[in-house]
Design an enzyme around this catalytic site. Sequence first.
Site, mmCIF file in Angstrom:
data_model
loop_
_atom_site.group_PDB
_atom_site.id
_atom_site.type_symbol
_atom_site.label_atom_id
_atom_site.label_comp_id
_atom_site.label_asym_id
_atom_site.label_seq_id
_atom_site.Cartn_x
_atom_site.Cartn_y
_atom_site.Cartn_z
ATOM 1 C CG ASP A 1 -0.287 -0.460 2.533
ATOM 2 O OD1 ASP A 1 0.921 -0.261 2.714
ATOM 3 O OD2 ASP A 1 -1.096 -0.978 3.323
ATOM 4 C CG ASP B 1 -9.074 -0.731 11.630
ATOM 5 O OD1 ASP B 1 -8.259 -1.596 11.029
ATOM 6 O OD2 ASP B 1 -9.584 0.158 10.700
ATOM 7 C CG HIS C 1 -6.152 -2.162 8.232
ATOM 8 N ND1 HIS C 1 -6.446 -0.763 9.241
ATOM 9 C CD2 HIS C 1 -4.675 -1.940 8.332
ATOM 10 C CE1 HIS C 1 -5.044 -0.245 9.557
ATOM 11 N NE2 HIS C 1 -4.364 -1.154 8.936
ATOM 12 C CD GLU D 1 -8.828 1.884 7.396
ATOM 13 O OE1 GLU D 1 -8.787 0.673 8.030
ATOM 14 O OE2 GLU D 1 -8.132 2.677 7.643
#
Length: 261
Positions: free
Chosen positions: A67, A136, A138, A143
Amino acid sequence: MEIVILPDSAAIGSLGADAITNLLQRKPHAVLGLATGSSPLAIYDELTARCSTGTVSFANASGFTLDEYVGLPADHPESYRNVINKDFVSRVDFVPGAVHGPDGRAEDIPAACAAYEAAIAAAGGVDLQILGIGTDGHIGFNEPGSSLASRTRIKTLTTQTRIDNARFFDGDLDAVPTHCLTQGLATILAARHVVLVAIGSGKAEAVHHLVEGAVSALWPATILQHHPHVTVLLDSAAASRLQLADYYRETYRAKPAWQGI
Ligand code: GLP
């Protein structure tokens, strides 16, 4: 999914480095999937040490990062291209240009994302993908709410992720980009072997969902339950919410050493 609970990050680094060393010994031209973040650092440190003694070489290998932030200047120290160079690529013997990343400064973002997918395919696909996991759930920057069938694309970062990552921008939340390009969940799933690292109690809830939760876009890493070869390397704190932790420990203890990971 193989769950390995280890005493500390040095042990995680050593086992993760074994997986990559073994791969490169049988396939010197292997394609590696590289993750930024603190979780893989022990693996990179161990590989750097092994490379300096000639135990492993990246001279014929190539890599693809997961990413990239959108819009950071090319020389920004927190662009993931610069981070992965500093943390790993420049410390071992990759040839220049062997490690690629999505172009977060492209004018035509969809074209850049499609080109990145095409480059991974042209290289023969990723042999071993190293992953961290966000608090979270990811992976990459997929996400919560990400399509489980997603490919490389632009995503909006959640406020939680931007808060988590503000520490790399002198604690200034406003300095953290709002968007990123990330390999999709289907892109990650196409890697032949996935090695996910999680360290510390902050990751315990995400790890619980990853290993034992229902597959759901709300916890994107759970899609890895559909992958045939995933190795999850954890310290005790990250494993602290696993219902079957004792079973995972017994299973790994009983595993013959020659099997590797
Ligand atoms: C970032 C990266 C992820 C990484 C995650 C966890 O959001 N995009 O690839 O896995 O952070 O980072 P860390 O390993 O530092 O906890």
